[in-house]
Structures are given as structure tokens and as C-alpha cells.
Design an enzyme around this catalytic site. Structure first.
Site, PDB file in Angstrom:
ATOM      1  N   PRO A  68       0.818  -1.207   0.072  1.00 27.24           N
ATOM      2  CA  PRO A  68      -0.005   0.109  -0.097  1.00 27.24           C
ATOM      3  C   PRO A  68       0.874   1.339   0.087  1.00 27.24           C
ATOM      4  O   PRO A  68       1.860   1.340   0.697  1.00 27.24           O
ATOM      5  CB  PRO A  68      -0.867  -0.273   1.343  1.00 27.24           C
ATOM      6  CG  PRO A  68       0.056  -1.221   2.065  1.00 27.24           C
ATOM      7  CD  PRO A  68       0.681  -1.915   1.365  1.00 27.24           C
ATOM      8  N   HIS A  69       0.393   2.275  -0.854  1.00 25.28           N
ATOM      9  CA  HIS A  69       1.345   3.560  -0.794  1.00 25.28           C
ATOM     10  C   HIS A  69       0.400   4.528  -1.036  1.00 25.28           C
ATOM     11  O   HIS A  69      -0.712   4.597  -1.559  1.00 25.28           O
ATOM     12  CB  HIS A  69       2.213   3.289  -1.869  1.00 25.28           C
ATOM     13  CG  HIS A  69       1.816   3.000  -3.081  1.00 25.28           C
ATOM     14  ND1 HIS A  69       1.345   1.703  -3.540  1.00 25.28           N
ATOM     15  CD2 HIS A  69       1.415   3.670  -4.219  1.00 25.28           C
ATOM     16  CE1 HIS A  69       0.967   1.623  -4.878  1.00 25.28           C
ATOM     17  NE2 HIS A  69       1.092   2.920  -5.197  1.00 25.28           N
ATOM     18  N   ALA A  70       0.889   5.884  -0.703  1.00 25.79           N
ATOM     19  CA  ALA A  70       0.550   7.152  -1.021  1.00 25.79           C
ATOM     20  C   ALA A  70       1.449   8.183  -1.152  1.00 25.79           C
ATOM     21  O   ALA A  70       2.269   8.237  -0.158  1.00 25.79           O
ATOM     22  CB  ALA A  70      -0.687   7.431  -0.191  1.00 25.79           C
TER      23      ALA A  70
END
Length: 149
Positions: A66-68
């Protein structure tokens, strides 16, 4: 950028008790908040979950990235969480996830997240690397594994 430059021992959690995707991401984000990588827990988690809505980051092999890119990130970092119990994650291979690599990049971080994603993805393709990650029992072993491969 070397991946080990953004993964610090303080941001690696073993025995993560996440019950689902949101819970696991939130616990990892709490670690980033504690270590002053992010400034707002709820804002950053919302950014990560918004990204998850576009396309699941569960890549298979029991792994998720997951990333942002977010205004709530002060510096690029990766938090690693090894779950006690695998969770459903909508992965490409329909397997549950046991290990998460949460990537946090400042909104104006350019393509840093793509570089990190690329490095991790290449490593994850190696079955022996995945096996060593699975056997890792502490932060030092995770870091060593990332350095060796």
C-alpha cells in the site's frame, strides 16, 4: 535511492494484529506518526485507502505494497508490518496477505514512490527472497534481507 535508506528499524512491526486491510494500514501508519514521518494519521490513511480503491496493492505471494503520495508525509519512508494472522486483501493470486510494505511519500515527492515500488517488486519476484522474508524474526533480519538481495 537505495530501498534500505527509507526503511528504518523503528518502522518495522512484528506481530501486527491487523484484522483487515484498513486496520493493518492504520497500525503501520500509527508507527509512521510516532516516528514523525506523517503529521496526520486519519488524513494519511484516507489517502492510502483512496489509492487502494483505484487498484489493490496486494501483489500476491502473501505481500501487499500500500502507498500514497500525501500532504501529510514529511519525508519518504516505508513501514513494514508482519501480521500474526494473514488477512484478506484482494490480491492478484487470491492469497491472504501476511506482510505489508507501506510506502509514504510527500505529495511533492516526484516519482520516489515508483522507484521504491520498482525495487520492492523486483525483490518480491525472487522466491528465495520471499522465503527469507517469511523466516525473518526481527527488524535486523528484514533489513539484512533487503540489503542482501
Amino acid at each position: 535511492m537505495d530501498i534500505t535508506a527509507v526503511i528504518k528499524k523503528d518502522n518495522i512491526i512484528f506481530n501486527l494484529e491487523g484484522k483487515n486491510k484498513t486496520d493493518a494500514i492504520t497500525q503501520l501508519a500509527q508507527c509512521l506518526l510516532k516516528n514523525r514521518v506523517i503529521t496526520d494519521l486519519n488524513g494519511f490513511v484516507a489517502d492510502v485507502l483512496k489509492r487502494e480503491e483505484e487498484f489493490s496493492t496486494g501483489i500476491g505471494f502473501g505481500l501487499a505494497i500500500p502507498h500514497a503520495k500525501s500532504v501529510y508525509v514529511t519525508k519518504t519512508a516505508v513501514a513494514v508490518g508482519k501480521l500474526n494472522t494473514a488477512i484478506g486483501y484482494n490480491t492478484a493470486d487470491n492469497e491472504k496477505v501476511k506482510l505489508l510494505f507501506l510506502i509514504a511519500v510527500p505529495e511533492k515527492g516526484g516519482n520516489e514512490h515508483l522507484n521504491i515500488l520498482s525495487q520492492l517488486s523486483r525483490k518480491f519476484m525472487d522466491e528465495s527472497f520471499r522465503h527469507r522474508l517469511d523466516l525473518a524474526r526481527n527488524s535486523e533480519e528484514i533489513i539484512r534481507c533487503l540489503m542482501d538481495n
